[in-house]
Design a protein around this motif. Structure first.
Motif, short mmCIF file in Angstrom:
data_model
loop_
_atom_site.label_atom_id
_atom_site.label_comp_id
_atom_site.label_asym_id
_atom_site.label_seq_id
_atom_site.Cartn_x
_atom_site.Cartn_y
_atom_site.Cartn_z
N GLN A 3 11.11 -3.72 -7.78
CA GLN A 3 11.31 -2.78 -6.69
C GLN A 3 10.19 -1.78 -6.50
O GLN A 3 9.71 -1.46 -5.63
N PRO A 4 10.06 -1.09 -7.69
CA PRO A 4 8.49 -0.08 -7.66
C PRO A 4 7.31 -0.74 -7.21
O PRO A 4 6.55 -0.07 -6.44
N ARG A 7 7.53 -0.99 -3.38
CA ARG A 7 7.53 0.33 -2.87
C ARG A 7 5.98 0.84 -2.94
O ARG A 7 5.58 1.27 -1.95
N PHE A 8 5.33 0.48 -4.16
CA PHE A 8 3.95 0.90 -4.24
C PHE A 8 3.26 0.15 -3.21
O PHE A 8 2.17 0.84 -2.59
N VAL A 11 3.33 2.04 0.21
CA VAL A 11 2.63 3.15 0.13
C VAL A 11 0.95 2.95 0.23
O VAL A 11 0.36 3.71 0.72
N SER A 12 0.66 1.99 -0.52
CA SER A 12 -0.48 1.58 -0.64
C SER A 12 -1.03 1.01 0.84
O SER A 12 -2.24 1.52 1.19
N SER A 49 -0.93 9.48 -1.44
CA SER A 49 -0.70 8.38 -2.44
C SER A 49 0.16 9.29 -3.61
O SER A 49 1.35 8.60 -3.99
N ASN A 53 4.12 8.30 -4.10
CA ASN A 53 4.21 7.76 -5.20
C ASN A 53 5.11 8.41 -6.17
O ASN A 53 5.83 7.68 -6.90
N THR A 57 7.94 5.81 -4.81
CA THR A 57 7.66 4.76 -5.61
C THR A 57 8.33 4.86 -7.12
O THR A 57 9.04 3.99 -7.41
N PHE A 58 7.88 5.70 -7.76
CA PHE A 58 8.15 5.67 -9.11
C PHE A 58 9.27 6.83 -9.53
O PHE A 58 9.83 6.85 -10.58
N TYR A 122 -2.00 0.84 -9.19
CA TYR A 122 -0.87 0.46 -9.80
C TYR A 122 -0.54 0.62 -11.10
O TYR A 122 0.36 1.19 -11.92
N LYS A 126 1.71 3.41 -12.85
CA LYS A 126 3.03 3.05 -13.72
C LYS A 126 3.02 3.43 -15.11
O LYS A 126 3.80 3.98 -15.76
#
Length: 132
Positions: A3-4, A7-8, A11-12, A49, A53, A57-58, A122, A126
């Motif tokens: 999933q991250p 989502r990344f 967002v990207s 970003s 993120n 994302t995270f 990414y 991460k």
């Protein structure tokens, strides 16, 4: 896919579209040099970003100060590596292999660099910026 990463990618798409638009507008309309145009596009998309993120994302709780400095470091490394590699590959494709027109090499490098940048970014975000 986890999933991250999905989502990344979302967002990207958002910040890359903004960054690429700025890069191409600057490079093509007022003819800003390649390095300045790509840097401006990356810098402009950085705020989008970082915020998305970090929160979406995270869902990171790493301190803002710590993550901001790490985010900037990752962006600089990813920017330089991605766009240096993309210019080398497209120059080779244009000048040595004759695969693309030398006139289009920098335009192709911008698009190729964006792909490299997304993957490297990414991994860096991460593993280094927003890790828990």
């Amino acid at each position: 896919m986890n999933q991250p990463f999905l989502r990344f990618l979302l967002v990207s798409i958002i910040h890359t579209a903004a960054g690429l638009s700025i890069m191409h507008l600057l490079y093509r309309l007022p003819h800003v040099p390649y390095w300045q145009a790509t840097l401006a596009g990356i810098a402009a998309s950085a705020v989008i970003s970082y915020i998305l993120n970090r929160t979406f994302t995270f869902q990171s709780n790493v301190s803002i100060i710590k993550s901001t400095f790490r985010f900037i470091a990752v962006m600089i490394v990813c920017y330089y590596c991605s766009y240096r590699l993309s210019t080398q590959l497209t120059d080779w494709a244009a000048l040595t292999a004759g695969i693309i027109s030398p006139r289009l090499a920098n335009n192709a490098a911008i698009l190729l660099g964006a792909g490299f940048y997304t993957i490297l970014n990414y991994i860096g975000q991460k593993q280094f910026v927003f890790f828990r």
